[in-house]
Design a protein around this motif. Structure first.
Motif, PDB file in Angstrom:
ATOM      1  N   LYS A  10       1.204  -1.167  -0.012  1.00 40.01           N
ATOM      2  CA  LYS A  10      -0.015   0.064   0.467  1.00 40.01           C
ATOM      3  C   LYS A  10       0.765   1.482  -0.297  1.00 40.01           C
ATOM      4  O   LYS A  10       0.453   2.039  -0.304  1.00 40.01           O
ATOM      5  N   SER A  11       2.484   0.973   0.736  1.00 38.51           N
ATOM      6  CA  SER A  11       2.897   2.634   0.429  1.00 38.51           C
ATOM      7  C   SER A  11       3.411   3.211  -0.970  1.00 38.51           C
ATOM      8  O   SER A  11       3.949   3.582  -0.708  1.00 38.51           O
ATOM      9  N   LYS A  12       3.372   1.651  -1.731  1.00 36.72           N
ATOM     10  CA  LYS A  12       4.046   2.647  -3.573  1.00 36.72           C
ATOM     11  C   LYS A  12       5.496   2.977  -3.453  1.00 36.72           C
ATOM     12  O   LYS A  12       5.574   3.504  -4.511  1.00 36.72           O
ATOM     13  N   ARG A  13       6.142   3.331  -2.230  1.00 37.38           N
ATOM     14  CA  ARG A  13       7.723   2.235  -2.897  1.00 37.38           C
ATOM     15  C   ARG A  13       7.864   2.059  -3.068  1.00 37.38           C
ATOM     16  O   ARG A  13       8.699   1.744  -4.376  1.00 37.38           O
ATOM     17  N   PHE A  14       7.763   0.631  -3.257  1.00 39.34           N
ATOM     18  CA  PHE A  14       8.092  -0.646  -3.979  1.00 39.34           C
ATOM     19  C   PHE A  14       6.905  -1.711  -5.248  1.00 39.34           C
ATOM     20  O   PHE A  14       5.262  -1.166  -5.417  1.00 39.34           O
ATOM     21  N   GLN A  15       7.471  -1.874  -5.896  1.00 38.94           N
ATOM     22  CA  GLN A  15       6.642  -2.964  -6.787  1.00 38.94           C
ATOM     23  C   GLN A  15       6.220  -3.747  -6.380  1.00 38.94           C
ATOM     24  O   GLN A  15       7.209  -4.375  -5.492  1.00 38.94           O
ATOM     25  N   PRO A  16       5.182  -4.025  -6.573  1.00 36.74           N
ATOM     26  CA  PRO A  16       4.395  -5.047  -6.067  1.00 36.74           C
ATOM     27  C   PRO A  16       5.285  -5.855  -5.792  1.00 36.74           C
ATOM     28  O   PRO A  16       4.910  -7.528  -5.390  1.00 36.74           O
ATOM     29  N   GLY A  17       5.553  -6.718  -7.187  1.00 36.45           N
ATOM     30  CA  GLY A  17       6.004  -7.742  -7.586  1.00 36.45           C
ATOM     31  C   GLY A  17       8.505  -7.842  -7.003  1.00 36.45           C
ATOM     32  O   GLY A  17       8.170  -9.321  -6.792  1.00 36.45           O
ATOM     33  N   GLU A  18       9.020  -7.461  -6.406  1.00 38.69           N
ATOM     34  CA  GLU A  18       9.245  -7.170  -5.768  1.00 38.69           C
ATOM     35  C   GLU A  18       9.316  -7.309  -4.259  1.00 38.69           C
ATOM     36  O   GLU A  18      10.485  -8.380  -4.548  1.00 38.69           O
ATOM     37  N   ILE A  19       8.776  -7.386  -4.343  1.00 37.01           N
ATOM     38  CA  ILE A  19       8.751  -7.492  -2.222  1.00 37.01           C
ATOM     39  C   ILE A  19       7.863  -9.219  -2.243  1.00 37.01           C
ATOM     40  O   ILE A  19       8.172  -9.965  -1.791  1.00 37.01           O
ATOM     41  N   LYS A  20       7.384  -9.314  -3.050  1.00 42.03           N
ATOM     42  CA  LYS A  20       6.081 -10.644  -2.756  1.00 42.03           C
ATOM     43  C   LYS A  20       6.802 -11.544  -2.783  1.00 42.03           C
ATOM     44  O   LYS A  20       6.890 -12.386  -2.028  1.00 42.03           O
ATOM     45  N   PRO A  21       7.371 -12.183  -3.548  1.00 44.41           N
ATOM     46  CA  PRO A  21       8.684 -13.454  -3.765  1.00 44.41           C
ATOM     47  C   PRO A  21       9.187 -13.312  -1.377  1.00 44.41           C
ATOM     48  O   PRO A  21       9.170 -14.153  -1.890  1.00 44.41           O
ATOM     49  N   GLN A  22      10.185 -12.268  -1.804  1.00 50.94           N
ATOM     50  CA  GLN A  22      10.554 -12.933   0.056  1.00 50.94           C
ATOM     51  C   GLN A  22       9.424 -12.962   0.663  1.00 50.94           C
ATOM     52  O   GLN A  22      10.283 -13.366   1.529  1.00 50.94           O
ATOM     53  N   PHE A  23       8.303 -12.071   0.719  1.00 48.48           N
ATOM     54  CA  PHE A  23       7.816 -12.066   1.844  1.00 48.48           C
ATOM     55  C   PHE A  23       6.870 -13.994   2.445  1.00 48.48           C
ATOM     56  O   PHE A  23       6.942 -14.669   3.437  1.00 48.48           O
ATOM     57  N   GLU A  24       6.679 -14.506   0.782  1.00 48.28           N
ATOM     58  CA  GLU A  24       6.134 -15.326   0.339  1.00 48.28           C
ATOM     59  C   GLU A  24       7.621 -16.418   0.629  1.00 48.28           C
ATOM     60  O   GLU A  24       6.713 -17.344   1.844  1.00 48.28           O
ATOM     61  N   LYS A  25       8.417 -15.983   0.555  1.00 50.53           N
ATOM     62  CA  LYS A  25      10.012 -17.686   0.623  1.00 50.53           C
ATOM     63  C   LYS A  25       9.983 -17.317   2.358  1.00 50.53           C
ATOM     64  O   LYS A  25       9.251 -18.730   2.700  1.00 50.53           O
ATOM     65  N   GLU A  26       9.398 -16.579   2.741  1.00 48.26           N
ATOM     66  CA  GLU A  26       9.635 -16.115   4.599  1.00 48.26           C
ATOM     67  C   GLU A  26       8.352 -16.981   4.855  1.00 48.26           C
ATOM     68  O   GLU A  26       8.801 -17.718   6.220  1.00 48.26           O
ATOM     69  N   MET A  27       7.016 -16.539   4.749  1.00 51.71           N
ATOM     70  CA  MET A  27       6.521 -17.291   4.675  1.00 51.71           C
ATOM     71  C   MET A  27       5.812 -18.804   4.649  1.00 51.71           C
ATOM     72  O   MET A  27       5.463 -19.234   6.015  1.00 51.71           O
ATOM     73  N   SER A  28       6.531 -19.409   3.639  1.00 47.60           N
ATOM     74  CA  SER A  28       6.385 -21.148   3.664  1.00 47.60           C
ATOM     75  C   SER A  28       7.711 -21.221   4.623  1.00 47.60           C
ATOM     76  O   SER A  28       7.634 -22.496   4.809  1.00 47.60           O
ATOM     77  N   ILE A  29       8.632 -20.867   4.656  1.00 46.59           N
ATOM     78  CA  ILE A  29       9.435 -21.151   5.528  1.00 46.59           C
ATOM     79  C   ILE A  29       9.644 -21.347   7.475  1.00 46.59           C
ATOM     80  O   ILE A  29       8.840 -22.174   7.456  1.00 46.59           O
ATOM     81  N   ARG A  30       8.664 -20.358   7.492  1.00 43.50           N
ATOM     82  CA  ARG A  30       7.540 -20.409   9.129  1.00 43.50           C
ATOM     83  C   ARG A  30       6.482 -21.460   9.096  1.00 43.50           C
ATOM     84  O   ARG A  30       6.652 -22.322  10.264  1.00 43.50           O
ATOM     85  N   ARG A  31       5.619 -22.008   7.610  1.00 47.13           N
ATOM     86  CA  ARG A  31       4.875 -23.187   7.625  1.00 47.13           C
ATOM     87  C   ARG A  31       5.754 -24.197   7.586  1.00 47.13           C
ATOM     88  O   ARG A  31       5.504 -25.284   8.078  1.00 47.13           O
ATOM     89  N   GLU A  32       6.848 -24.310   6.820  1.00 45.50           N
ATOM     90  CA  GLU A  32       7.813 -25.478   7.396  1.00 45.50           C
ATOM     91  C   GLU A  32       7.595 -25.888   8.522  1.00 45.50           C
ATOM     92  O   GLU A  32       7.664 -26.648   9.302  1.00 45.50           O
ATOM     93  N   LYS A  33       7.899 -24.911   8.810  1.00 45.65           N
ATOM     94  CA  LYS A  33       8.991 -25.118  10.140  1.00 45.65           C
ATOM     95  C   LYS A  33       7.214 -25.869  11.849  1.00 45.65           C
ATOM     96  O   LYS A  33       7.525 -26.363  12.244  1.00 45.65           O
ATOM     97  N   GLU A  34       6.682 -24.992  11.710  1.00 48.44           N
ATOM     98  CA  GLU A  34       5.404 -25.644  11.510  1.00 48.44           C
ATOM     99  C   GLU A  34       5.170 -26.772  11.440  1.00 48.44           C
ATOM    100  O   GLU A  34       4.834 -27.729  12.209  1.00 48.44           O
ATOM    101  N   LYS A  35       5.218 -27.352  10.212  1.00 54.17           N
ATOM    102  CA  LYS A  35       4.597 -29.092   9.991  1.00 54.17           C
ATOM    103  C   LYS A  35       5.629 -30.067  10.678  1.00 54.17           C
ATOM    104  O   LYS A  35       5.302 -30.718  11.280  1.00 54.17           O
ATOM    105  N   LEU A  36       7.102 -29.513  11.213  1.00 52.76           N
ATOM    106  CA  LEU A  36       7.815 -30.223  11.919  1.00 52.76           C
ATOM    107  C   LEU A  36       7.637 -30.649  13.442  1.00 52.76           C
ATOM    108  O   LEU A  36       7.556 -31.084  13.961  1.00 52.76           O
TER     109      LEU A  36
END
Length: 128
Positions: free
Chosen positions: A48-74
């Motif tokens: 929402k801040s419009k300082r970054f392109q959505p395509g730049e931010i989303k992959p990094q956040f998705e990667k971090e969120m998937s790491i958390r989900r994998e840890k939860e499964k473990l």
């Protein structure tokens, strides 16, 4: 001559130690869920801040969120395994370092000679 050697610390599973482990795993699960929610919030805020392109931010956040989900499964797997273990089982808790004396003629590298400390409800029961 004195050297450092790793010593395995094993815990005998009792009702009390099982409950402590379950509490620890549940605390870790809650922390992971909080981190996941915080990542979601930050991703939306940055979009929402419009300082970054959505395509730049989303992959990094998705990667971090998937790491958390994998840890939860473990953690879920560890909790299920803990419920199945019979009381009296020995669980490797951690490794610590000890100073030992070595001299000429001592056996070297014999895995059976590695010391083990066995604890039960926080009290040392045996040193092997």
């Amino acid at each position: 001559m004195k050297i450092l050697q790793n010593v395995v610390v094993k815990q005998i599973l009792t009702e009390q130690s099982r409950q402590k482990l379950l509490d620890k795993y549940n605390d870790q699960m809650l922390q992971l869920q909080k981190e996941y929610e915080q990542l979601q919030f930050e991703a939306k805020r940055l979009e929402k801040s419009k300082r970054f392109q959505p395509g730049e931010i989303k992959p990094q956040f998705e990667k971090e969120m998937s790491i958390r989900r994998e840890k939860e499964k473990l953690l879920e797997f560890q909790i299920s395994q803990l419920h199945m273990l019979p009381l009296g089982s020995e669980l490797k808790e951690k490794e610590v370092q000890a100073i030992i004396d070595v001299s000429v003629g001592d056996a070297w590298g014999d895995p059976a000679s590695q010391p083990v400390i066995v604890i039960k409800d926080g009290i040392i029961q045996e040193i092997r």
